[in-house]
Design a protein around this motif. Structure first.
Motif, PDB file in Angstrom:
ATOM      1  N   GLY A   1       1.016  -1.811  -0.099  1.00 51.43           N
ATOM      2  CA  GLY A   1      -0.422   0.425  -0.108  1.00 51.43           C
ATOM      3  C   GLY A   1       0.157   1.514  -0.246  1.00 51.43           C
ATOM      4  O   GLY A   1       0.837   1.959  -0.691  1.00 51.43           O
ATOM      5  N   ILE A   2       1.550   1.456   0.495  1.00 53.62           N
ATOM      6  CA  ILE A   2       2.940   2.780   0.545  1.00 53.62           C
ATOM      7  C   ILE A   2       3.558   2.725  -0.891  1.00 53.62           C
ATOM      8  O   ILE A   2       3.569   3.558  -0.928  1.00 53.62           O
ATOM      9  CB  ILE A   2       3.295   2.549   1.981  1.00 53.62           C
ATOM     10  N   VAL A   3       4.385   1.685  -0.613  1.00 54.02           N
ATOM     11  CA  VAL A   3       3.991   1.291  -2.231  1.00 54.02           C
ATOM     12  C   VAL A   3       3.647   2.047  -3.225  1.00 54.02           C
ATOM     13  O   VAL A   3       4.116   2.799  -4.152  1.00 54.02           O
ATOM     14  CB  VAL A   3       5.167   0.331  -2.675  1.00 54.02           C
ATOM     15  N   LEU A   4       2.013   1.474  -3.776  1.00 54.49           N
ATOM     16  CA  LEU A   4       1.173   1.822  -4.223  1.00 54.49           C
ATOM     17  C   LEU A   4       1.153   3.928  -3.734  1.00 54.49           C
ATOM     18  O   LEU A   4       0.949   4.444  -5.209  1.00 54.49           O
ATOM     19  CB  LEU A   4       0.312   1.737  -4.005  1.00 54.49           C
ATOM     20  N   GLY A   5       1.193   3.864  -3.001  1.00 51.63           N
ATOM     21  CA  GLY A   5       0.679   5.429  -2.951  1.00 51.63           C
ATOM     22  C   GLY A   5       1.598   6.132  -3.310  1.00 51.63           C
ATOM     23  O   GLY A   5       1.721   7.093  -4.025  1.00 51.63           O
ATOM     24  N   PHE A   6       3.183   5.646  -3.315  1.00 51.84           N
ATOM     25  CA  PHE A   6       3.953   6.168  -3.744  1.00 51.84           C
ATOM     26  C   PHE A   6       4.443   7.011  -5.340  1.00 51.84           C
ATOM     27  O   PHE A   6       4.479   7.485  -5.416  1.00 51.84           O
ATOM     28  CB  PHE A   6       5.655   5.418  -2.954  1.00 51.84           C
ATOM     29  N   LEU A   7       4.542   5.348  -5.925  1.00 48.14           N
ATOM     30  CA  LEU A   7       3.716   5.672  -7.215  1.00 48.14           C
ATOM     31  C   LEU A   7       3.073   5.822  -8.118  1.00 48.14           C
ATOM     32  O   LEU A   7       3.648   7.564  -8.493  1.00 48.14           O
ATOM     33  CB  LEU A   7       4.096   3.828  -7.648  1.00 48.14           C
ATOM     34  N   LEU A   8       2.155   6.262  -7.266  1.00 46.13           N
ATOM     35  CA  LEU A   8       0.828   7.149  -7.449  1.00 46.13           C
ATOM     36  C   LEU A   8       1.036   8.687  -7.423  1.00 46.13           C
ATOM     37  O   LEU A   8       0.607   9.930  -8.667  1.00 46.13           O
ATOM     38  CB  LEU A   8      -0.063   6.195  -7.658  1.00 46.13           C
ATOM     39  N   THR A   9       1.869   9.543  -6.484  1.00 51.76           N
ATOM     40  CA  THR A   9       1.738  10.584  -6.395  1.00 51.76           C
ATOM     41  C   THR A   9       3.352  10.893  -6.679  1.00 51.76           C
ATOM     42  O   THR A   9       3.685  11.609  -7.376  1.00 51.76           O
ATOM     43  CB  THR A   9       2.049  10.969  -5.279  1.00 51.76           C
ATOM     44  N   GLY A  10       4.280   9.625  -7.010  1.00 51.77           N
ATOM     45  CA  GLY A  10       5.906  10.126  -7.238  1.00 51.77           C
ATOM     46  C   GLY A  10       6.620  10.703  -6.625  1.00 51.77           C
ATOM     47  O   GLY A  10       7.380  11.629  -6.683  1.00 51.77           O
ATOM     48  N   GLY A  11       5.455  10.501  -5.138  1.00 50.99           N
ATOM     49  CA  GLY A  11       6.975  10.956  -3.726  1.00 50.99           C
ATOM     50  C   GLY A  11       6.385  10.481  -2.838  1.00 50.99           C
ATOM     51  O   GLY A  11       5.504   9.955  -2.716  1.00 50.99           O
ATOM     52  N   ALA A  12       7.039  10.877  -1.873  1.00 57.37           N
ATOM     53  CA  ALA A  12       6.685  10.322  -0.391  1.00 57.37           C
ATOM     54  C   ALA A  12       5.929  11.785  -0.187  1.00 57.37           C
ATOM     55  O   ALA A  12       5.692  12.074   1.222  1.00 57.37           O
ATOM     56  CB  ALA A  12       8.359  10.481   0.685  1.00 57.37           C
ATOM     57  N   SER A  13       4.540  11.469  -0.797  1.00 59.30           N
ATOM     58  CA  SER A  13       3.534  12.277   0.722  1.00 59.30           C
ATOM     59  C   SER A  13       2.501  11.491   0.874  1.00 59.30           C
ATOM     60  O   SER A  13       1.931  10.096   0.540  1.00 59.30           O
ATOM     61  CB  SER A  13       2.305  12.889  -0.953  1.00 59.30           C
ATOM     62  N   THR A  14       2.454  11.863   1.858  1.00 55.85           N
ATOM     63  CA  THR A  14       2.308  11.358   3.546  1.00 55.85           C
ATOM     64  C   THR A  14       0.682  10.506   3.579  1.00 55.85           C
ATOM     65  O   THR A  14       0.438   9.227   3.179  1.00 55.85           O
ATOM     66  CB  THR A  14       2.110  12.104   4.650  1.00 55.85           C
ATOM     67  N   PRO A  15      -0.253  11.473   2.977  1.00 54.79           N
ATOM     68  CA  PRO A  15      -1.473  11.150   2.260  1.00 54.79           C
ATOM     69  C   PRO A  15      -1.330   9.973   1.790  1.00 54.79           C
ATOM     70  O   PRO A  15      -2.342   9.269   2.291  1.00 54.79           O
ATOM     71  CB  PRO A  15      -2.280  13.006   2.503  1.00 54.79           C
ATOM     72  N   ALA A  16      -1.028  10.002   1.117  1.00 51.57           N
ATOM     73  CA  ALA A  16      -1.227   8.925  -0.739  1.00 51.57           C
ATOM     74  C   ALA A  16      -0.794   8.070  -0.166  1.00 51.57           C
ATOM     75  O   ALA A  16      -1.324   6.756   0.028  1.00 51.57           O
ATOM     76  CB  ALA A  16      -0.331   9.587  -1.352  1.00 51.57           C
ATOM     77  N   MET A  17       0.648   7.797   1.055  1.00 50.26           N
ATOM     78  CA  MET A  17       1.499   6.606   1.069  1.00 50.26           C
ATOM     79  C   MET A  17      -0.205   6.006   2.210  1.00 50.26           C
ATOM     80  O   MET A  17      -0.621   4.712   2.748  1.00 50.26           O
ATOM     81  CB  MET A  17       2.527   6.753   2.115  1.00 50.26           C
ATOM     82  N   MET A  18      -0.668   6.583   3.021  1.00 53.54           N
ATOM     83  CA  MET A  18      -1.373   6.544   4.235  1.00 53.54           C
ATOM     84  C   MET A  18      -2.944   5.842   4.234  1.00 53.54           C
ATOM     85  O   MET A  18      -3.264   4.354   4.425  1.00 53.54           O
ATOM     86  CB  MET A  18      -2.103   7.780   5.293  1.00 53.54           C
ATOM     87  N   ALA A  19      -2.914   6.216   2.729  1.00 53.31           N
ATOM     88  CA  ALA A  19      -5.090   5.855   1.990  1.00 53.31           C
ATOM     89  C   ALA A  19      -3.857   4.636   1.447  1.00 53.31           C
ATOM     90  O   ALA A  19      -4.935   3.870   1.258  1.00 53.31           O
ATOM     91  CB  ALA A  19      -5.152   6.900   0.687  1.00 53.31           C
TER      92      ALA A  19
END
Lengths: 291, 299, 239
Positions: free
Chosen positions: B50-68
Motif C-alpha cells: 500500500g505504501i509503495v502504491l501510494g508512493f508510485l501514484l504520487t511520485g513522491g513521499a506524500s504522506t496522505p497518499a501513502m497512508m491511503a
C-alpha cells in the motif's frame, strides 16, 4: 512483453545458462520439500510457528559470520546455516517458554519473532559498520538472493531436501496420527512432544534450505500456501502432501525462470506470489468439493 | 558530542521512536487480550504494498497518499483473510500467513520493479526503518526551539507520530469502557447493545493506523515489536487492565529510549567504529524486558 | 403486558432448524422455566430473542422492540465464554453492569461502587471483590456474572442454565436472588434442565421442542402427559 517469451521459455527449459538452470533446480527442490513438510505443519496447526522459527535464524547467521571472521575463516554457507539453526532453536525454546505464561502462544510467537529479528538486524548493521573488506552479503538472507547461488549451494538444497523428505517418509504415520487426534496418539503410547520436536526440526531444515532462495521473511509462505492449496483439492493426507510438493516445485521452477528472464524480478517474492495465485485460483475450482 | 548536536541529531529520532513505540503499544494491549497479537505482525507486513502504491501514484513521499495506500492494503488483506477463512475454510493462522506473505512479496516486487528504491524508499528502509536519518538540520542554535520557522523544519515524521499518538490516546480514553467490556466478554457487550463489529474493527483500524504511521518512520521490526512485546510484558506483571496499559506504555518508552541510546552509543562504548540499527536495538530491548518479566513472573 | 412476546421465531444452524415457528410469551413478575429435551432450542430461543444470533420472526420486550428496551433486559449466559485469565477483578466485572448508566465517560462515583458491592453481597461474594476473576471456582464465577446482571437493575432477567455445573451453595444462593427479584415485581426466565426442581423453583413453565408446545403455571402445564409429549414418550425421571 511478447518478446520475452523466448527468454522465459529458455529459462523454463534450463537453457538460459548454467547458473539460471541451477537456480531453477534449487528453487524447485526447495518448493517440493517445503510443500510436503508444510502439509504436516499446517495440519498440526502450527503454521505460524514457522514464522518465528524463520525470523529467529537471523541473529545466528550474523553471529556465525562474526565468529568465522574472528577465527579468520572465510564466509561459508554451512557455518552460517549452523549459526542459523542454533539461534532458531533458541527462538523455538523461547516461544515454548513464553507460550506457557498467560500471554498465549500467538503473542509468544510475535514477541520472539520481532525480538530475534531485531537482534539480527542489530548484528547485521554492526557487520556493515565493521567494513571488513569481505563481502558479507547477509542481507540476501532476508528476502533471498539467488543471483549468487553456486553449484555447491544447490547441492546443499538437493541433498538436504532429500534427507528431509526421507525423514518425513519415515515419520509420516505418527505425524499424521498426532495431527488428527493428539489424544488418541497419546493413548496409543506415542511420545507426542518428541514427534512435535521432530516436525519442528524438519521445518527448521526447510527454513535453512530456503534462506538463499526466498529468504527468512517469505519462507513461511512456501510452507503454508501450497499445503493450504492442496488441502482444497483432496481429503487424503498422502495426496495432499504430494500435491503440495508439486505445487511448491512448479512455483519454484517457474518463479526462478521468470526472474532469470527478467533480471529485475526478485526470485523469492515471485515464487511466493505464484503459490498464492495457485491458492486463489483453486478456491472457485474446488468449490463443489467443499459443499 | 555537544548538547546542541544532541538536539539536532539525536533528539528528533529519539522522540520519534518514543512516540511510535507508545502509539503501537497502546492498541497492542487490546490485540493481545483478544488473542490477535499476530495481527500486528500481519498488518505491518501488508501495509508495504500500500505504501509503495501510494508512493508510485504520487511520485513522491506524500504522506496522505501513502497512508491511503496502506489503509487500502490493510482492507484488501482483511478481505483476503476473510475469503480464505470463509470460502476455503482455512485455519485463521494459515489464512493470515498466506495473505501477509503474499502481500509483502507484492510490495517487495513493486519496490524492485518501480525503481522507487532509487529515490527514497527501499526494501531495507521498509525492514529496518530509517530512524537515524530523521535529523533536524536547522537546529544550529538553541533559539531553534522557539523559532516557528525552524521548528517547521523538524522531520515531518515527528508531527505525524505525535498526531497519531494523540488520536489513539483520545480514542482509547473515550471508548475505554466499551473496549474493556468487548475485550473481556463479547457476548455481554452484544447483549448491552454495543456495536460489537464496529468496535472490533476499530481496534484493528487503530492498530493499522499506528502500524502505518510507525512503519514509514521506524520500519517493520520496531512496529511488530512495539505492538506485542510491551503489552505482553505488562500482561505478566498485573491482574488489572488499567495498570497493564499504563505499564505497557512505560515499557514501550523505556525500550525506545534505552534501545536508541544503546544503538547509537553502545558500539562506541565498546570501542567499535560505527553505531548499529536503533530500530533493531529498540526491538531487542523490548524483548529483553519481556524476558525479564517472564522470568520474574514464573508460573 | 407480557415481559417477552415472540412470534414465528425461526433459527437455522447450517441445515438444521433449531427453532421452527416458535411463538409464545413470558409473563411479567413471574419466574418461568424453559424446559425441553436436548437440542430443543432452549438456549437458542433466548439468544435469538436477544438478537445474539441471526433469526427471523418478531420479538417484543414489554411491548416494544429490543433496541428501545435494552436498559430493562439483563442476560446471564450459560457459562460466560471469557478468558478467565483476563486482567479484571470481580468488582470490575460487576461495574460493567452499570455501563448503560455510566456511558462512555460518566464518572464512577462512590455510590456506584457501593451498588456494585451490594450486588456482590446479594450473591454472597462481597468478600471476593478484589480477586482476579480467574481465581474463583466455577460456581463463584457464575454468581459474579449474576451480580453483574443485578447491577444492570433490569426488569427482565434471562438466564441460560444458571445451575449447570455449580455447587449446592451457589444453586441455593442463585435461586434466593431470583425469587427476591420476582418478589420485587421483576420477571425471570431461565433455561432449566433439572425437571425435579421445576415445581420448587418456578411459577410458570414453557415447554419447547423446536416450537412452543405449551406455556402456563407449573401446576397446570407441567403435567406428566405434557412432558411425555414433549420428550416423545422417553419421560425422564420425575421425583
Amino acid at each position: 512483453m511478447n518478446s520475452l517469451w523466448p527468454e522465459i521459455w529458455a529459462a523454463l527449459t534450463l537453457r538460459a545458462g548454467p547458473n539460471a538452470a541451477l537456480v531453477c533446480l534449487g528453487a524447485a527442490a526447495l518448493g517440493l520439500v517445503a510443500g510436503v513438510v508444510g502439509s504436516f505443519l499446517t495440519l498440526r496447526k502450527r503454521a505460524l510457528m514457522s514464522d518465528a522459527l524463520a525470523h529467529a535464524t537471523l541473529p545466528g547467521v550474523g553471529l556465525a559470520f562474526l565468529a568465522s571472521l574472528a577465527l579468520g575463516l572465510p564466509r561459508s554457507l554451512p557455518v552460517l546455516m549452523l549459526g542459523a539453526a542454533l539461534s532458531a532453536l533458541a527462538g523455538l525454546w523461547a516461544v515454548q517458554r513464553l507460550a506457557r505464561t498467560r500471554i498465549g502462544q500467538d503473542a509468544a510467537i510475535g514477541a520472539v519473532l520481532s525480538t530475534f529479528y531485531g537482534a539480527g538486524v542489530v548484528i547485521l548493521t554492526l557487520i556493515q559498520g565493521l567494513r571488513t573488506g569481505q563481502q558479507a552479503g547477509l542481507e540476501g538472507f532476508l528476502l533471498g538472493a539467488t543471483a549468487g547461488m553456486l553449484r555447491a549451494d544447490v547441492g546443499v538444497i538437493v541433498i538436504g531436501g532429500a534427507l528431509v523428505l526421507l525423514a518425513i517418509w519415515a515419520l509420516h504415520r505418527p505425524l499424521a496420527l498426532i495431527a488428527f487426534d493428539e489424544g488418541a496418539a497419546h493413548v496409543m503410547g506415542l511420545n507426542v512432544p518428541r514427534f512435535d520436536a521432530a516436525l519442528m526440526a524438519l521445518v527448521l531444515g526447510v527454513v535453512l534450505l530456503g534462506l538463499q532462495v526466498v529468504g527468512l521473511i517469505l519462507i513461511v509462505a512456501l510452507l503454508i500456501t501450497p499445503a493450504a492449496t492442496a488441502r482444497l483439492w483432496t481429503h487424503r493426507l498422502g495426496t495432499m502432501a504430494l500435491l503440495a510438493g508439486a505445487i511448491g516445485a512448479v512455483a519454484g521452477w517457474v518463479g526462478a525462470s521468470l526472474s532469470a528472464a527478467l533480471p529485475d524480478l526478485p526470485t523469492g517474492p515471485v515464487i511466493v506470489l505464484l503459490t498464492f495465485a495457485a491458492l486463489l485460483i483453486s478456491i472457485p475450482l474446488t468449490k463443489g468439493r467443499r459443499a | 558530542m555537544s548538547a546542541l548536536d544532541f538536539l539536532a541529531f539525536s533528539a528528533p529520532p529519539m522522540l520519534i521512536a518514543l512516540l511510535a513505540a507508545l502509539a503501537c503499544a497502546l492498541p497492542g494491549n487490546f490485540l493481545l487480550l483478544r488473542r490477535q497479537a499476530l495481527l500486528g505482525d500481519a498488518i505491518s507486513h501488508v501495509v508495504l504494498p500500500g505504501i509503495v502504491l501510494g508512493f508510485l501514484l504520487t511520485g513522491g513521499a506524500s504522506t496522505p497518499a501513502m497512508m491511503a495506500g496502506a489503509a487500502l492494503a490493510a482492507l484488501a488483506a482483511a478481505a483476503l483473510i476473510e475469503l480464505l477463512q470463509r470460502s476455503a475454510r482455512l485455519d485463521p493462522g494459515v489464512a493470515m500467513g498466506a495473505t501477509f506473505t503474499a502481500m509483502f512479496a507484492l510490495g517487495v516486487l513493486a519496490l524492485e520493479l518501480s525503481g522507487a528504491g532509487a529515490v527514497h524508499l527501499d526494501v531495507e528502509h521498509a525492514l529496518y526503518g530509517n530512524l537515524e536519518s530523521l535529523i533536524w538540520f536547522d537546529a544550529t542554535d538553541w533559539s531553534a526551539l522557539i523559532t516557528p520557522a525552524t521548528l517547521a523544519t523538524l522531520p515531518p515524521e515527528l508531527f505525524r507520530m505525535a498526531a497519531t499518538l494523540a488520536l489513539l490516546a483520545a480514542l482509547c480514553w473515550l471508548f475505554w469502557r466499551p473496549l474493556v467490556i468487548l475485550t473481556f466478554d463479547e457476548g455481554f457487550a452484544r447483549s448491552l447493545g454495543l456495536p460489537v463489529r464496529l468496535l472490533s474493527a476499530g481496534i484493528v483500524a487503530a492498530a493499522t493506523l499506528a502500524a502505518v504511521a510507525a512503519f514509514a518512520a521506524v520500519g517493520s521490526i520496531l512496529t511488530i515489536a512495539m505492538l506485542i512485546c510491551p503489552p505482553a510484558a505488562a500482561r505478566l506483571c498485573t491482574h488489572r487492565l488499567g495498570p497493564q496499559v499504563a505499564l505497557s506504555l512505560v515499557f514501550a518508552a523505556a525500550s525506545a529510549l534505552i534501545g536508541y541510546v544503546l544503538g547509537g552509543y553502545g558500539p562506541l562504548w565498546l570501542g567499535l567504529p560505527a553505531s548499529v540499527s536503533a530500530a533493531g536495538m529498540i526491538a531487542t530491548t523490548s524483548g529483553l524486558i519481556l524476558a525479564t518479566a517472564a522470568l520474574w513472573h514464573k508460573r | 403486558m407480557k415481559a417477552v412476546e415472540f412470534q414465528g421465531l425461526e433459527v437455522q444452524y447450517g441445515d438444521m432448524p433449531a427453532l421452527r415457528d416458535a411463538s409464545g410469551s413470558f409473563e411479567t413478575a413471574a419466574m418461568t422455566a424453559i424446559v425441553g429435551p436436548n437440542g430443543a432450542g432452549k438456549s437458542t430461543l433466548l439468544k435469538a430473542a436477544l438478537g445474539l444470533i441471526p433469526s427471523t420472526g418478531r420479538v417484543a420486550f414489554f411491548g416494544k422492540p429490543l433496541a428501545e428496551m435494552r436498559a430493562r433486559v439483563a442476560y446471564v449466559p450459560q457459562r460466560a465464554s471469557v478468558d478467565w485469565d483476563f486482567p479484571v477483578r470481580v468488582i470490575d466485572v460487576v461495574v460493567q453492569g452499570l455501563y448503560r448508566e455510566l456511558g462512555l465517560l460518566g464518572r464512577l462515583r462512590l455510590s456506584h461502587r457501593r451498588r456494585a458491592l451490594d450486588c456482590l453481597e446479594r450473591v454472597g461474594m462481597a468478600d471476593y471483590a478484589s480477586r482476579q476473576i480467574g481465581a474463583l471456582s466455577g460456581g463463584q464465577q457464575q454468581r459474579v456474572f449474576l451480580a453483574r446482571a443485578l447491577a444492570q437493575n433490569a426488569d427482565l432477567y434471562l438466564l441460560d442454565e444458571p445451575f449447570a455445573g455449580v455447587d449446592a451453595a451457589t444453586e441455593s444462593a442463585i435461586i434466593a436472588v431470583l425469587k427476591s427479584l420476582r418478589d420485587q415485581g421483576r420477571s425471570v426466565v431461565a433455561v432449566h434442565h433439572d425437571l425435579a426442581t421445576v415445581p420448587a423453583y418456578f411459577d410458570r413453565v414453557l415447554l419447547l421442542n423446536r416450537h412452543v408446545q405449551a406455556e402456563g403455571p407449573v401446576a397446570e402445564t407441567f403435567t406428566p402427559e405434557a412432558l411425555a409429549r414433549l420428550y416423545g414418550g422417553l419421560l425422564p425421571q420425575l421425583s
